[in-house]
Design a protein around this motif. Structure first.
Motif, PDB file in Angstrom:
ATOM      1  N   GLY A  20       0.808  -1.217   0.000  1.00 15.35           N
ATOM      2  CA  GLY A  20       0.000   0.000   0.000  1.00 15.35           C
ATOM      3  C   GLY A  20       0.839   1.264   0.000  1.00 15.35           C
ATOM      4  O   GLY A  20       0.557   2.214  -0.726  1.00 15.35           O
ATOM      5  N   VAL A  21       1.894   1.299   0.807  1.00 18.24           N
ATOM      6  CA  VAL A  21       2.745   2.487   0.843  1.00 18.24           C
ATOM      7  C   VAL A  21       3.534   2.622  -0.466  1.00 18.24           C
ATOM      8  O   VAL A  21       3.778   3.731  -0.939  1.00 18.24           O
ATOM      9  N   ILE A  22       3.898   1.509  -1.081  1.00 12.50           N
ATOM     10  CA  ILE A  22       4.573   1.577  -2.382  1.00 12.50           C
ATOM     11  C   ILE A  22       3.620   2.111  -3.443  1.00 12.50           C
ATOM     12  O   ILE A  22       3.996   2.955  -4.262  1.00 12.50           O
ATOM     13  N   ALA A  23       2.372   1.647  -3.435  1.00 11.90           N
ATOM     14  CA  ALA A  23       1.383   2.141  -4.405  1.00 11.90           C
ATOM     15  C   ALA A  23       1.136   3.631  -4.224  1.00 11.90           C
ATOM     16  O   ALA A  23       1.093   4.386  -5.199  1.00 11.90           O
ATOM     17  N   LEU A  24       1.000   4.076  -2.991  1.00 12.29           N
ATOM     18  CA  LEU A  24       0.811   5.505  -2.726  1.00 12.29           C
ATOM     19  C   LEU A  24       2.025   6.302  -3.180  1.00 12.29           C
ATOM     20  O   LEU A  24       1.887   7.364  -3.789  1.00 12.29           O
ATOM     21  N   GLY A  25       3.209   5.798  -2.916  1.00 16.15           N
ATOM     22  CA  GLY A  25       4.426   6.492  -3.323  1.00 16.15           C
ATOM     23  C   GLY A  25       4.541   6.614  -4.830  1.00 16.15           C
ATOM     24  O   GLY A  25       4.939   7.664  -5.353  1.00 16.15           O
ATOM     25  N   VAL A  26       4.194   5.563  -5.560  1.00 18.14           N
ATOM     26  CA  VAL A  26       4.259   5.611  -7.029  1.00 18.14           C
ATOM     27  C   VAL A  26       3.237   6.598  -7.579  1.00 18.14           C
ATOM     28  O   VAL A  26       3.549   7.390  -8.475  1.00 18.14           O
ATOM     29  N   ILE A  57      -4.385  -1.800  -6.618  1.00 25.31           N
ATOM     30  CA  ILE A  57      -3.287  -2.546  -6.001  1.00 25.31           C
ATOM     31  C   ILE A  57      -3.371  -2.438  -4.479  1.00 25.31           C
ATOM     32  O   ILE A  57      -3.187  -3.422  -3.756  1.00 25.31           O
ATOM     33  N   CYS A  58      -3.655  -1.248  -4.001  1.00 27.74           N
ATOM     34  CA  CYS A  58      -3.774  -1.030  -2.551  1.00 27.74           C
ATOM     35  C   CYS A  58      -4.947  -1.829  -1.985  1.00 27.74           C
ATOM     36  O   CYS A  58      -4.829  -2.453  -0.922  1.00 27.74           O
ATOM     37  N   LEU A  90      -6.024   3.831   4.840  1.00 30.93           N
ATOM     38  CA  LEU A  90      -5.515   5.196   4.903  1.00 30.93           C
ATOM     39  C   LEU A  90      -4.792   5.576   3.607  1.00 30.93           C
ATOM     40  O   LEU A  90      -4.966   6.683   3.089  1.00 30.93           O
ATOM     41  N   PHE A  91      -4.002   4.660   3.063  1.00 33.54           N
ATOM     42  CA  PHE A  91      -3.311   4.933   1.804  1.00 33.54           C
ATOM     43  C   PHE A  91      -4.300   5.071   0.653  1.00 33.54           C
ATOM     44  O   PHE A  91      -4.115   5.891  -0.245  1.00 33.54           O
ATOM     45  N   SER A  92      -5.365   4.291   0.673  1.00 34.78           N
ATOM     46  CA  SER A  92      -6.406   4.409  -0.353  1.00 34.78           C
ATOM     47  C   SER A  92      -7.082   5.765  -0.281  1.00 34.78           C
ATOM     48  O   SER A  92      -7.384   6.377  -1.317  1.00 34.78           O
ATOM     49  N   PHE A  93      -7.309   6.253   0.916  1.00 33.62           N
ATOM     50  CA  PHE A  93      -7.896   7.585   1.086  1.00 33.62           C
ATOM     51  C   PHE A  93      -6.968   8.658   0.524  1.00 33.62           C
ATOM     52  O   PHE A  93      -7.424   9.600  -0.130  1.00 33.62           O
ATOM     53  N   ALA A  94      -5.674   8.526   0.760  1.00 35.30           N
ATOM     54  CA  ALA A  94      -4.711   9.487   0.219  1.00 35.30           C
ATOM     55  C   ALA A  94      -4.688   9.444  -1.309  1.00 35.30           C
ATOM     56  O   ALA A  94      -4.571  10.480  -1.963  1.00 35.30           O
ATOM     57  N   ILE A  95      -4.817   8.265  -1.889  1.00 32.93           N
ATOM     58  CA  ILE A  95      -4.875   8.152  -3.356  1.00 32.93           C
ATOM     59  C   ILE A  95      -6.159   8.786  -3.873  1.00 32.93           C
ATOM     60  O   ILE A  95      -6.156   9.460  -4.915  1.00 32.93           O
TER      61      ILE A  95
END
Length: 110
Positions: A20-26, A57-58, A90-95
């Motif tokens: 999830g953090v890798i997907a958000l970072g990309v 992905i997340c 949380l990462f999905s929300f940021a995306i």
């Protein structure tokens, strides 16, 4: 082959956190680089496509962590899976916020 299966089994509860953090970072890096390089050439289409792919992905990694937590035999594995699912949410929300920004904000915010 057995060793690879054991490593995968140990990684699955962590999937939502790590992937999830890798997907958000990309997604973040793609949007930042596109706007920084030439903001007039960037349209919301490619940004949204990368964000949707990152969101899928997340969500997939969160689902994998959730399934591993449901069938966990140890309490520590279950706790890691729950934290991982929450992190992926949380990462999905940021995306999702990045997707909204790609649609709402003009490419060259001056």
């Amino acid at each position: 082959m057995k060793r690879a299966r054991e490593l995968l089994d140990a990684f699955i509860p962590w999937a939502g956190l790590v992937i999830g953090v890798i997907a958000l970072g990309v997604v973040h890096q793609y949007g930042s680089d596109g706007v920084f390089n030439d903001c007039r050439a960037v349209s919301p289409g490619p940004l949204l496509a990368v964000a949707v792919l990152g969101l899928l992905i997340c969500a997939g990694s969160a689902f994998a962590s959730w399934r591993s937590g449901r069938g966990a035999d140890s309490e520590s594995r279950r706790v890691v899976a729950i934290i991982s699912v929450g992190s992926a949410a949380l990462f999905s929300f940021a995306i999702l916020l990045a997707m909204i920004a790609a649609v709402v904000l003009p490419p060259c915010f001056q």
